[in-house]
Design a protein around this motif. Structure first.
Motif, PDB file in Angstrom:
ATOM      1  N   UNK A  13       9.690 -57.226  31.388  1.00 19.23           N
ATOM      2  CA  UNK A  13      10.892 -56.418  31.275  1.00 19.23           C
ATOM      3  C   UNK A  13      11.961 -56.988  32.185  1.00 19.23           C
ATOM      4  N   UNK A  14      13.210 -56.753  31.837  1.00 17.52           N
ATOM      5  CA  UNK A  14      14.302 -57.229  32.673  1.00 17.52           C
ATOM      6  C   UNK A  14      14.664 -58.665  32.361  1.00 17.52           C
ATOM      7  N   UNK A  15      15.708 -59.133  33.014  1.00 16.84           N
ATOM      8  CA  UNK A  15      16.165 -60.508  32.815  1.00 16.84           C
ATOM      9  C   UNK A  15      15.176 -61.494  33.408  1.00 16.84           C
ATOM     10  N   UNK A  16      15.108 -62.655  32.817  1.00 17.69           N
ATOM     11  CA  UNK A  16      14.189 -63.691  33.300  1.00 17.69           C
ATOM     12  C   UNK A  16      14.824 -64.441  34.459  1.00 17.69           C
ATOM     13  N   UNK A  17      14.987 -63.732  35.551  1.00 14.79           N
ATOM     14  CA  UNK A  17      15.575 -64.315  36.749  1.00 14.79           C
ATOM     15  C   UNK A  17      14.638 -64.119  37.911  1.00 14.79           C
ATOM     16  N   UNK A  18      14.456 -65.160  38.715  1.00  9.56           N
ATOM     17  CA  UNK A  18      13.565 -65.055  39.865  1.00  9.56           C
ATOM     18  C   UNK A  18      14.233 -64.314  40.999  1.00  9.56           C
ATOM     19  N   UNK A  19      13.444 -63.631  41.804  1.00 10.47           N
ATOM     20  CA  UNK A  19      13.982 -62.933  42.962  1.00 10.47           C
ATOM     21  C   UNK A  19      13.468 -63.534  44.243  1.00 10.47           C
ATOM     22  N   UNK A  20      14.368 -63.801  45.182  1.00 11.62           N
ATOM     23  CA  UNK A  20      13.942 -64.197  46.509  1.00 11.62           C
ATOM     24  C   UNK A  20      13.798 -62.925  47.331  1.00 11.62           C
ATOM     25  N   UNK A  21      12.639 -62.722  47.891  1.00 11.89           N
ATOM     26  CA  UNK A  21      12.342 -61.462  48.547  1.00 11.89           C
ATOM     27  C   UNK A  21      12.962 -61.394  49.929  1.00 11.89           C
ATOM     28  N   UNK A  22      12.864 -60.200  50.530  1.00 12.66           N
ATOM     29  CA  UNK A  22      13.423 -59.966  51.862  1.00 12.66           C
ATOM     30  C   UNK A  22      12.952 -61.031  52.831  1.00 12.66           C
ATOM     31  N   UNK A  23      13.829 -61.508  53.641  1.00  9.32           N
ATOM     32  CA  UNK A  23      13.502 -62.541  54.603  1.00  9.32           C
ATOM     33  C   UNK A  23      14.763 -63.213  55.091  1.00  9.32           C
ATOM     34  N   UNK A  24      15.808 -63.203  54.271  1.00  7.54           N
ATOM     35  CA  UNK A  24      17.095 -63.755  54.662  1.00  7.54           C
ATOM     36  C   UNK A  24      18.071 -62.630  54.924  1.00  7.54           C
ATOM     37  N   UNK A  25      18.968 -62.815  55.854  1.00 10.16           N
ATOM     38  CA  UNK A  25      19.956 -61.794  56.129  1.00 10.16           C
ATOM     39  C   UNK A  25      21.326 -62.237  55.677  1.00 10.16           C
ATOM     40  N   UNK A  26      22.111 -61.275  55.224  1.00 11.90           N
ATOM     41  CA  UNK A  26      23.489 -61.559  54.875  1.00 11.90           C
ATOM     42  C   UNK A  26      24.437 -60.977  55.917  1.00 11.90           C
ATOM     43  N   UNK A  27      23.967 -60.005  56.669  1.00 10.26           N
ATOM     44  CA  UNK A  27      24.817 -59.369  57.670  1.00 10.26           C
ATOM     45  C   UNK A  27      23.987 -58.956  58.868  1.00 10.26           C
ATOM     46  N   UNK A  28      24.501 -59.211  60.045  1.00  6.66           N
ATOM     47  CA  UNK A  28      23.933 -58.667  61.269  1.00  6.66           C
ATOM     48  C   UNK A  28      25.059 -57.932  61.967  1.00  6.66           C
ATOM     49  N   UNK A  29      24.915 -56.624  62.137  1.00  8.34           N
ATOM     50  CA  UNK A  29      25.969 -55.816  62.732  1.00  8.34           C
ATOM     51  C   UNK A  29      25.425 -55.040  63.916  1.00  8.34           C
ATOM     52  N   UNK A  30      26.325 -54.587  64.768  1.00  8.52           N
ATOM     53  CA  UNK A  30      25.953 -53.780  65.924  1.00  8.52           C
ATOM     54  C   UNK A  30      26.390 -52.343  65.697  1.00  8.52           C
ATOM     55  N   UNK A  31      25.499 -51.406  65.989  1.00  6.81           N
ATOM     56  CA  UNK A  31      25.830 -49.993  65.848  1.00  6.81           C
ATOM     57  C   UNK A  31      26.667 -49.526  67.028  1.00  6.81           C
ATOM     58  N   UNK A  32      27.500 -48.531  66.777  1.00  5.69           N
ATOM     59  CA  UNK A  32      28.346 -47.990  67.842  1.00  5.69           C
ATOM     60  C   UNK A  32      27.811 -46.683  68.389  1.00  5.69           C
ATOM     61  N   UNK A  33      26.766 -46.145  67.778  1.00  8.28           N
ATOM     62  CA  UNK A  33      26.233 -44.846  68.205  1.00  8.28           C
ATOM     63  C   UNK A  33      24.789 -44.935  68.685  1.00  8.28           C
ATOM     64  N   UNK A  34      24.270 -46.129  68.770  1.00 11.83           N
ATOM     65  CA  UNK A  34      22.849 -46.294  69.096  1.00 11.83           C
ATOM     66  C   UNK A  34      22.700 -47.526  69.971  1.00 11.83           C
TER      67      UNK A  34
END
Length: 443
Positions: A13-34
């Protein structure tokens, strides 16, 4: 090689496209309340509470606290601090899923598609042990105890939710990823359905650190590591990461917090198996930046390998099973061993997705308010260093099952010593390609 007649009974089912699983980050941010507070005996939970701060994680055994509140109140507390770091991870937009409805083969019908288990000779390893007595934490998006291939393994009582989202644990409330990882470790080999895990006799503890938003807090992740050690887990798997994080400024603080936590886990006998990430980056020569947590102290970093051509029907592979995957991060400073994580080349003939890793999956559903309603259980091919790390976690569980008195360093040393030479250099394989049977034979 899988014969074509067995492949043809599967539906996708779904498109025949491969998925790269969690392991790479696109954003690293700092919280202001924690914030993360490095207390080191200068303050305690009561003092932090009196200053108007909510203690989210009491990690006083490490000398740290994770708190929520205003920075002005944190400034008045004793000890150094830094904002907690939020990691936004790069999830696949598509996977290749299995519809098992027409599958009528006996035993574990999808084993024929599990090149990863075949190349590791997992059935031969099971002649010695299936991982009985070992305990493995999966620090991830949630392990669904309702999946029929994992119901036997998940310890729901010990499973914990570190996110604060109030949606419990031992479920897929944070996404499908954790269930896929857990199946690689412990999918049932005796229910005549689905797939085979490396250590199906091992106990799995779900430590959920992701919510449906796919964001995880650094403090939650390290609290889960400490918890895994405190409850006696033999292995804790972290198929996650932040990259790149500067080694300067707050990066030094995060590195110190990470190293303290990982050293603590190691001292308690918990081996940390960690994915190197999916950026195709040379972590040894990438400048003054971290890949966290894989570049922390006392971790077993795992890079990914995979074939090209497993499912094409021909007798030869274009790339060997132990060839570095096209996306894997590498570097001798980060890679301890390599393991099957899957590869792919969509330009090749139909069936290219068989080069990825097939495992359990639970697709979550939510109501309009974002509350978790449950999950649909199935199986899916995904590729990533996220899939490689639990292969090593499973191998470590087999070793601990046979040698429960071995500490984390001894288990890692055995896995390194018995690893086989992989295709490519040490920067891709570290000590070599994981070899569970070889490790058990040396005990």
């Amino acid at each position: 090689m899988v014969d074509r007649s067995r492949r043809d009974v599967l539906k996708f089912s779904g498109a025949a496209l491969g998925g790269i699983a969690v392991g790479s980050t696109v954003t690293v941010a700092e919280r202001t309340d924690r914030f993360i507070v490095d207390a080191k005996g200068k303050t305690d939970a009561d003092d932090l509470s009196k200053r108007g701060l909510d203690v989210v994680h009491d990690l006083s055994q490490l000398g740290y606290f994770v708190v929520e509140g205003a920075e002005k109140d944190v400034e008045r507390a004793k000890g150094k601090y830094a904002p907690d770091m939020v990691i936004s991870l790069d999830l696949p937009t598509d996977r290749v899923d299995v519809d098992a409805g027409d599958q009528s083969a006996t035993d574990e019908p999808f084993y024929g598609f599990q090149w990863d288990k075949q190349v590791q000779d997992i059935p031969e390893a099971h002649e010695t042990t299936r991982g009985e007595g070992a305990r493995v934490a999966i620090i991830d998006s949630g392990v669904n105890a309702g999946h029929p291939d994992l119901a036997h393994a998940v310890n729901e009582e010990l499973s914990a939710n570190f996110t604060g989202d109030g949606q419990g644990a031992a479920n897929a409330a944070g996404g499908y990823h954790g269930t896929h990882v857990a199946g690689i470790v412990a999918a049932n080999d005796r229910n005549e359905a689905g797939v085979v895990g490396t250590a199906p006799g091992a106990e799995v503890v779900d430590c959920r650190v992701f919510s449906a938003t796919t964001n995880a807090a650094f403090g939650d992740i390290l609290a889960a590591v400490a918890y895994s050690a405190d409850i006696g887990c033999d292995v804790a798997n972290l198929s996650l990461g932040a990259y790149p994080v500067s080694r300067k400024g707050n990066g030094k603080f995060y590195g110190k917090f990470l190293n303290s936590t990982m050293t603590y886990a190691n001292s308690k006998g918990t081996l940390l198996t960690i994915s190197t990430g999916n950026d195709g980056a040379d972590l040894q020569h990438d400048g003054p930046v971290y890949a966290l947590p894989v570049e922390g102290a006392q971790g077993c970093g795992v890079s990914a390998t995979g074939p090209v051509g497993f499912g094409y029907g021909g007798p030869d592979l274009e790339e060997a099973f132990d060839s570095p995957s096209n996306y894997t991060n590498y570097g001798t400073n980060a890679v301890t061993v390599s393991a099957p994580g899957g590869d792919y080349d969509p330009a090749q003939p139909a069936g290219w997705y068989y080069d990825m890793v097939l495992s359990t999956i639970s697709e979550p559903a939510y109501d309009d308010d974002g509350d978790y309603l449950g999950a649909v259980n199935s199986y899916s091919w995904i590729a990533g260093t996220s899939m490689a790390a639990p292969q090593v976690a499973g191998a470590a569980a087999l070793v601990k099952s046979e040698a429960p008195d071995m500490n984390a360093n001894q288990v890692e040393s055995l896995l390194k010593r018995t690893a086989t030479d992989g295709t490519g250099g040490k920067e891709y394989h570290g000590s070599g390609f994981v070899n569970p049977v070889g490790a058990l034979e040396e005990l």
